[in-house]
Design a protein around this motif. Sequence first.
Motif, PDB file in Angstrom:
ATOM      1  N   LYS A 304       0.813  -1.215   0.000  1.00 42.57           N
ATOM      2  CA  LYS A 304       0.000   0.000   0.000  1.00 42.57           C
ATOM      3  C   LYS A 304       0.847   1.266   0.000  1.00 42.57           C
ATOM      4  O   LYS A 304       0.593   2.201  -0.752  1.00 42.57           O
ATOM      5  N   THR A 305       1.834   1.308   0.876  1.00 43.96           N
ATOM      6  CA  THR A 305       2.716   2.481   0.956  1.00 43.96           C
ATOM      7  C   THR A 305       4.158   2.133   0.605  1.00 43.96           C
ATOM      8  O   THR A 305       4.985   3.021   0.458  1.00 43.96           O
ATOM      9  N   TRP A 329       0.420   1.951  -7.914  1.00 43.78           N
ATOM     10  CA  TRP A 329       0.366   2.651  -6.643  1.00 43.78           C
ATOM     11  C   TRP A 329      -0.752   3.690  -6.609  1.00 43.78           C
ATOM     12  O   TRP A 329      -0.983   4.408  -7.585  1.00 43.78           O
ATOM     13  N   HIS A 337      -2.296   8.454   3.976  1.00 41.86           N
ATOM     14  CA  HIS A 337      -1.796   7.619   5.080  1.00 41.86           C
ATOM     15  C   HIS A 337      -0.833   8.417   5.955  1.00 41.86           C
ATOM     16  O   HIS A 337      -0.911   8.363   7.194  1.00 41.86           O
TER      17      HIS A 337
END
Length: 370
Positions: A304-305, A329, A337
Amino acid sequence: MKIALVHDYLTQKGGAERVFELLCKRYPEADIFTSLYNPQETIDLGDRAVNTTFLQNIPGAAKYFRLMAPLYFPAFRALDLQDYDLIISSSTSFAKAVKKKPGAIHICFCHNITRFLWDTETYLREYGDYRYFAPLIEQVFQAMRSVDLRYAQEPDLYIANSSIVARRIRSTYGKKAIVINYPIDTGKFSFTNTKQDYYLASARMISYKRLDIIVEAFNWLGWRLLISGNGPERDRLQSKAMKNIEFVGHVTDQERTQLFANASSVIVAALEDYGLVPVEANASGTPVVAFGAGGVLDTQIPGKTGVFFKRQTPDSLQAALLEAREISWDYEGIRNHAVKNFSEQAFFSKVEQVIEQTCSLYQSSTRFVS
């Protein structure tokens, strides 16, 4: 309530100093204390008065601050903080040793335990010239460890920047620590959905940052890599780098912001206690490819990150880079986030709740005893 803010030494500008800068901005009426102060080389405190110790009067002490190691504990013990109700120390080593008046509260933001005392081998490897004096240094450090343990009992509460640091505080000092991940100024980082075809490593060029792994991996891949920062390892790293790797040296804050925003990914190969760089990358909407240990386990969401690699080897990093290249991404999600979890607002919301609870608990226990 009268507040004192205390930091180990203000002679450089690293992650710990950036956190202390935020504390100083948050508490503008607080008085600032440190052992040594070099305003040209550290955070911007404006016209705030900075109270120092007797070490400030030693010629060359600010430049050779590491050589002052045996003198820091007595220097901090000599500070007069008897007028303060709340002491907030920011420490990787010595500031936790300050004396408080009866009834005062001392909260320590502990960036790490005193690393050179408890991880001496790594410390000596990082500063290669010191290894010639290893036998003498070990004798001095052995004596200092017992002092460090004694003064580590001074704070009423420890706040650790990551889970790994909290475990070290407990195992070495026997003190519990609350984990509050340190913030960044998210407003200082720009966001773009359009990434350029380069990767970025931003670190001081010292051995434990493991930039050698990154250089070797990109030598093999042939992808464009920019490395910002300086340090004693630069010449050695440059001698090994292929033409696809560019060393940009020191960059301004504005240049750094643009490098982070436009990079395809930011690469981190070090085992960091916390590590602000991955969070800064996320605040720019940029994913991270990082060695999967230490502080990044608190700040990154795999897939995710960022992407983790399991071993500090070029092969393992290459595999992670290839994996990251195949992910579509969500750059805005990465940015969100960081803002949600690591902004100053999120940080101080947690910090001030902890301070309020600690002060209330301490005052209640004091009334009960009396």
